[in-house]
Design an enzyme around this catalytic site. Structure first.
Site, mmCIF file in Angstrom:
data_model
loop_
_atom_site.group_PDB
_atom_site.id
_atom_site.type_symbol
_atom_site.label_atom_id
_atom_site.label_comp_id
_atom_site.label_asym_id
_atom_site.label_seq_id
_atom_site.Cartn_x
_atom_site.Cartn_y
_atom_site.Cartn_z
ATOM 1 N N TRP A 194 8.396 16.441 -14.086
ATOM 2 C CA TRP A 194 8.192 16.642 -15.517
ATOM 3 C C TRP A 194 9.222 15.807 -16.281
ATOM 4 O O TRP A 194 10.392 15.752 -15.890
ATOM 5 C CB TRP A 194 8.380 18.112 -15.880
ATOM 6 C CG TRP A 194 7.175 18.935 -15.556
ATOM 7 C CD1 TRP A 194 6.811 19.423 -14.346
ATOM 8 C CD2 TRP A 194 6.168 19.347 -16.476
ATOM 9 N NE1 TRP A 194 5.624 20.109 -14.443
ATOM 10 C CE2 TRP A 194 5.209 20.087 -15.739
ATOM 11 C CE3 TRP A 194 5.978 19.165 -17.855
ATOM 12 C CZ2 TRP A 194 4.083 20.648 -16.325
ATOM 13 C CZ3 TRP A 194 4.852 19.723 -18.436
ATOM 14 C CH2 TRP A 194 3.925 20.450 -17.686
ATOM 15 N N HIS A 207 9.783 22.994 -9.663
ATOM 16 C CA HIS A 207 8.409 22.655 -10.041
ATOM 17 C C HIS A 207 8.063 21.206 -9.695
ATOM 18 O O HIS A 207 7.195 20.604 -10.320
ATOM 19 C CB HIS A 207 8.187 22.939 -11.524
ATOM 20 C CG HIS A 207 8.403 24.376 -11.866
ATOM 21 N ND1 HIS A 207 7.392 25.318 -11.801
ATOM 22 C CD2 HIS A 207 9.519 25.050 -12.216
ATOM 23 C CE1 HIS A 207 7.888 26.510 -12.109
ATOM 24 N NE2 HIS A 207 9.168 26.372 -12.370
ATOM 25 N N HIS A 224 8.984 32.141 -14.773
ATOM 26 C CA HIS A 224 8.974 30.777 -15.298
ATOM 27 C C HIS A 224 8.689 30.763 -16.797
ATOM 28 O O HIS A 224 9.238 29.939 -17.538
ATOM 29 C CB HIS A 224 7.917 29.973 -14.541
ATOM 30 C CG HIS A 224 7.751 28.566 -14.974
ATOM 31 N ND1 HIS A 224 8.802 27.716 -15.230
ATOM 32 C CD2 HIS A 224 6.619 27.824 -15.197
ATOM 33 C CE1 HIS A 224 8.346 26.538 -15.592
ATOM 34 N NE2 HIS A 224 7.024 26.581 -15.593
#
Length: 215
Positions: free
Chosen positions: A18, A48, A58
């Site tokens: 991410w 993740h 989360h």
């Protein structure tokens, strides 16, 4: 004997993360030459990265953490389905109308191949998100685990994460980042166990499938 099919992303320096999240790295902290006996490595990564599960913590301060989740939901029969419209490049979103013709009788674990994340070494700019109303539909048919070949069940820029909340509210666990490119639709045995991380919001998994045959 039927062989297991690895449906996990490879964890190396090229695995996408991410934007702004911790990049993956592996290095030797001891070499055999240094220690006199063994190589010992160190891993740095986000929970993740690659193929992983989300724990409710989360996105919910009061949600369950990884070690509190029922490991039985990550092992057992699973059905893989394909969404042809997604394979043809239509991003859109995934709702009840996309699933309602699928026979979900007896299905506890549903894995969806969208084909929308084509270049898996690059983090996607947009993905087909799960519409929140799908959670109630799936739960009503007995689904307790939803897996996708995408990094999230929500839009990548979402702060409210409506699909994450809806799935958890309906007791559906989330498995993301699967590699289903070469997996035909059908019934399989799934193993995708999270690590026993006591306080974690997610965990990488080694997800594998093998076909289930009747008779």
């Amino acid at each position: 004997m039927t062989r297991w099919i690895d449906i996990s992303q490879r964890l190396d320096s090229n695995v996408p993360t991410w934007p702004g999240d911790t990049p993956f790295s592996y290095r030797l902290t001891w070499t055999k030459q240094m220690s006199g006996s063994v190589n010992v490595g160190q891993i740095t990564m986000s929970t993740h990265t690659g193929t992983h599960i989300d724990a409710p913590f989360h996105f919910d301060e009061n949600g369950k953490k990884v070690l509190e989740l029922d490991v039985n939901l990550y092992v057992g029969p699973a059905r893989v389905i394909h969404l042809p419209a997604m394979d043809q490049g239509a991003i859109g979103s995934i709702g009840v109308e996309d699933i309602e013709r699928v026979d979900l009788q007896g299905v506890t674990r549903l894995l969806i191949r969208t084909g929308a994340w084509e270049e898996r070494r690059v983090f996607p700019e947009k993905i087909p998100e799960i519409r929140p109303e799908l959670a109630e539909y799936l739960a009503g048919r007995g689904v307790q685990l939803l897996g996708l070949d995408l990094p999230s069940v929500d839009p990548l820029d979402s702060k409210e994460l409506p699909a994450h909340h809806a799935l958890t509210r309906h007791h559906i666990h989330i498995l993301e980042g699967l590699v289903l490119d070469d997996v035909p639709a059908g019934d399989y045995e799934l193993a995708a166990l999270p690590l026993p991380l006591a306080d974690a919001d997610g965990s990488p998994v080694r997800a594998v499938l093998r076909p289930l045959y009747s008779g």
